[in-house]
Scaffold this active site. Structure first.
Site, short mmCIF file in Angstrom:
data_model
loop_
_atom_site.label_atom_id
_atom_site.label_comp_id
_atom_site.label_asym_id
_atom_site.label_seq_id
_atom_site.Cartn_x
_atom_site.Cartn_y
_atom_site.Cartn_z
CG HIS A 1 -2.06 0.88 1.24
ND1 HIS A 1 -2.50 1.55 0.14
CD2 HIS A 1 -2.86 1.30 2.28
CE1 HIS A 1 -3.52 2.35 0.49
NE2 HIS A 1 -3.75 2.22 1.78
NE ARG B 1 -4.03 7.77 -6.92
CZ ARG B 1 -4.00 6.86 -5.96
NH1 ARG B 1 -4.24 7.22 -4.71
NH2 ARG B 1 -3.72 5.60 -6.22
CG ASP C 1 2.53 4.54 -3.83
OD1 ASP C 1 2.49 5.61 -3.22
OD2 ASP C 1 1.75 3.61 -3.60
#
Ligand code: HAX
Length: 443
Positions: free
Chosen positions: A270, A326, A372
């Site tokens: 995560h 994102r 990420d």
């Protein structure tokens, strides 16, 4: 009552009858069936959560209150001289679904300043932890230490009508959120800048003040605003959001709930993936020993990772089936501010190569980068090179969405969460019955 709180109160009054009606008239309507694969496989795709704050479409990506990321950035009032909106205006928007005016936003800015003072004992707790504690353990500890401040816990102990649960939850949410930039920056400076703490500047907004307390010059203030908003929410099913919701469903207060969510965010599958991406990329660059990376060398490094049974960090997603918007938003920032930065070039090269490698590998359902994969490079560029800190940044952002969600959970009286579990033998029996029925039907 502040404009934000009054607007929220009105929205709650409007929303409550919709939930009541659904429960009264349509409780038995099915949203889907659950398979054995989903039961063993982390409830993937099971529709059993509700939130109006954001929605994640597999092909389009996230919408906050119905708006895409570019629409959100476009709509919200901007900090003077900045390309990015106030985080405080985003908080207003995500809580109420209404785009605030500049005046309404500034009211929240002032309100947060009144709430931002962090109790001294939090600093004592942080300083008492082992010096090599992970920044996420420090962040979570600081949050849960402040449970002592919970307005909800006090009001509940005194006897609180269920219809009023949202009010002290909202107070806790605002009090907690307003303190997080100071706590995050304190952890950074304590751990990585010899404890040389920078005091908050009362004239600055959430993102600007964070950059100031980190000791990083503009446009890091814009990086922070962008970063916190991008990471705020990704509907309710991801580990951090779901954990916050789950813990709060026991009527645990916002401090307990957010601290728990931060612990979930700290997992490498995560939020910690942003740290893992930088670790992977730096190790790769080091191995090159000064040689220019090529696509072939990157391909080989990706296969090495996959062949040793590890995941490629920053790639794949449980819901998304395309490049995470994102990721794209941060990539656009890099193209504008750091197009020639060598680390950005490596990250871009990985973007060229990794999806094909993952497709050929044949396991990941989504071979595209997630949020990420891109975020660490921006931090590194602005001198925040201590990548074990990156997930704290994610955590400050994620607090926005999750705290808004649990305020609404209380407003709509969502019950304690309690899915049902079965034994492996029960699954085997069900599977055998289904196979026998299918065989009989085929005859
Ligand atoms: N590299 C290698 N293998 C991968 C992979 C990746 N990036 N992504 C998925 N897989 C594998 C899974 O491990 C799984 O393997 P097994 O069948 O052996 O268990 C298989 O492909 C199917 O997985 P999936 O259905 O595509 O993905 P999941 O929903 O199970 O998992 C994850 C989603 C994000 C956890 C996964 O893609 C992953 O581990 N990615 C790398 C870590 C990462 O970037 N995490 C951050 C995600 C975004 C986020 O939450 N940020 O906070």
């Amino acid at each position: 009552m502040s404009t934000l709180k009054e607007t929220l109160r009105q929205k709650i009054e409007e929303q409550r009858p919709r939930t009541t009606r659904l429960l009264k008239e349509s409780s038995d309507v099915k949203l889907g069936d659950v398979t054995i694969g989903q039961t063993i496989g982390g409830a993937r795709g099971v529709k059993c959560l509700v939130t109006d704050i954001s929605y994640l479409d597999p092909m389009e990506g996230i919408r906050f209150r119905g708006k895409t990321i570019p629409e959100t950035f476009e709509a919200l009032p901007k900090v003077p001289g900045s390309d990015y909106p106030y985080v405080e205006g985003f908080w207003y928007f995500i809580l109420t679904g209404e785009v605030p005016t500049l005046a309404q936003t500034q009211e929240v800015v002032e309100d947060f300043k009144r709430r931002a003072q962090v109790p001294q004992y939090v600093w004592d707790v942080l300083r008492a932890l082992p010096a090599d504690s992970h920044p996420m353990a420090m962040f979570s500890s600081a949050i849960v230490a402040m449970q002592h401040e919970s307005v909800f816990a006090r009001a509940y102990a005194e006897g609180l009508n269920k219809m009023d649960h949202w009010d002290p939850m909202y107070e806790d949410a605002c009090n907690l959120l307003a303190k997080l930039p100071t706590i995050g920056a304190y952890i950074y400076r304590l751990k990585f800048r010899n404890g040389d703490i920078i005091a908050p500047d009362p004239n600055l907004d959430f993102g600007g003040n964070f950059a100031h307390m980190m000791g990083v010059a503009p446009p890091y203030d814009d990086v922070s605003r962008m970063y916190f908003i991008l990471h705020s929410d990704h509907e309710s099913g991801n580990v951090s959001a779901h954990t916050v919701h789950l813990v709060a469903s026991a009527l645990s207060d916002a401090y307990y709930a957010l601290s728990a969510g931060i612990n979930g965010l700290a997992g490498p599958l995560h939020g910690l993936a942003n740290e893992e991406v930088l670790r992977w990329t730096q190790a790769f660059i080091e191995k090159l020993g000064g040689k220019e990376p090529t696509e072939d060398v990157i391909r080989a490094a990706l296969w090495d990772t996959l062949n040793s049974g590890q995941v490629v960090p920053g790639y794949g997603h449980a819901v998304l089936r395309k490049t995470d918007p994102r990721y794209m938003s941060q990539r656009e920032f890099c193209l504008k501010y750091l197009p020639d930065y060598p680390l950005f070039k490596v990250i871009s090269m990985i973007f060229q190569v990794a999806p094909d490698v993952l497709r050929e590998h044949g396991k990941a359902k989504n071979p595209w980068p997630n949020v990420d994969a891109q975020s660490g490079v921006i931090q590194w560029y602005y001198g925040v090179t201590e990548y074990s800190f990156y997930t704290v940044l994610f955590g400050i952002g994620r607090a926005i969405g999750t705290l808004a969600n649990i305020t609404w959970d209380r407003a709509l009286g969502y019950p304690i969460e309690r899915p049902k579990s079965l034994t492996t033998a029960m699954l085997e029996d069900t599977a055998a019955k289904a196979m026998a029925e299918a065989a009989a039907a085929a005859k």
